[in-house]
Design a protein around this motif. Structure first.
Motif, short mmCIF file in Angstrom:
data_model
loop_
_atom_site.label_atom_id
_atom_site.label_comp_id
_atom_site.label_asym_id
_atom_site.label_seq_id
_atom_site.Cartn_x
_atom_site.Cartn_y
_atom_site.Cartn_z
N LEU A 62 -9.98 1.56 3.34
CA LEU A 62 -8.91 1.12 4.25
C LEU A 62 -8.86 1.89 5.56
N TYR A 63 -9.34 3.10 5.55
CA TYR A 63 -9.19 3.92 6.75
C TYR A 63 -10.49 4.21 7.47
N LYS A 64 -11.47 3.37 7.26
CA LYS A 64 -12.65 3.50 8.09
C LYS A 64 -12.30 3.01 9.49
N GLU A 65 -13.05 3.36 10.48
CA GLU A 65 -12.66 3.16 11.87
C GLU A 65 -12.30 1.73 12.23
N SER B 126 -11.02 -0.56 10.39
CA SER B 126 -9.93 -1.13 9.59
C SER B 126 -8.70 -1.37 10.46
N ILE C 194 -8.74 4.68 0.03
CA ILE C 194 -8.59 5.35 1.34
C ILE C 194 -9.87 5.22 2.14
N GLN C 195 -11.01 5.41 1.49
CA GLN C 195 -12.29 5.26 2.19
C GLN C 195 -12.46 3.85 2.74
N LEU D 61 -5.58 -1.50 9.23
CA LEU D 61 -4.39 -0.89 8.65
C LEU D 61 -4.08 0.44 9.28
N TRP E 273 0.83 -1.20 0.00
CA TRP E 273 0.00 0.00 0.00
C TRP E 273 0.87 1.26 0.00
N CYS E 274 1.85 1.29 0.86
CA CYS E 274 2.74 2.45 0.96
C CYS E 274 3.47 2.68 -0.36
#
Length: 120
Positions: A113-116, A118, A110-111, A120, A85-86
Motif C-alpha cells: 500500500l505504501y510503495k511510491e 500507491s 504496508i509494503q 493511499l 484500513w485505518c
C-alpha cells in the motif's frame, strides 16, 4: 449477491466465504470482478476488526488465519478503502500486536500500500 459482502462481515465460518469464492470464480472474466473483489476486501477487513474486538483472547486462530490469508490475496488485486484500513490497523495492533501471523500480513500490506505509486 449484493447482500453477501455484508453477511461476510459478520460471518466467521468458511461456508459463507466458500460461496464468495464461487461467485468470484463465476465472475472471473467479467467486468464486475474488480468491484466484487473490492467488496470482499472491505468485508474481510471489517470481519477481522469485528473478530478482534469480540475475541481479544485469540480463541479463533484458524478462522483468523484464513481471513488474514484472504486479506493478503485481495490486497494484491484491489485498492483499499482508507477507513477500513485505518480501522484494521488500529484494532489489529491493539489486540494482536504479538501475533506473528497478523504482523506478517500487516507488513506485506504496508509494503503493497505504501510503495511510491500507491494512491493511499
Amino acid at each position: 449477491m449484493d447482500q453477501l459482502p455484508a453477511a461476510l462481515e459478520r460471518a466467521e465460518n468458511e461456508q459463507s466465504w466458500a460461496v464468495a469464492d464461487a461467485v468470484s470464480r463465476v465472475l472471473k472474466n467479467s467486468e464486475e470482478l474488480h468491484s466484487w473483489r473490492r467488496h470482499l476486501l472491505s468485508a474481510c477487513m471489517k470481519g477481522l476488526v469485528a473478530m478482534y474486538n469480540s475475541s481479544k483472547d485469540e480463541s479463533k486462530q484458524e478462522v483468523e488465519r484464513s481471513m488474514l490469508l484472504r486479506l493478503e490475496e485481495l490486497l494484491c488485486v484491489v485498492e483499499v478503502d482508507p477507513d477500513d484500513w485505518c480501522s484494521l490497523v488500529k484494532t489489529g495492533l491493539k489486540y494482536r500486536y504479538r501475533d506473528e501471523k497478523f504482523l506478517k500480513v500487516l507488513n506485506v500490506a504496508i509494503q503493497l500500500l505504501y510503495k511510491e505509486e500507491s494512491s493511499l
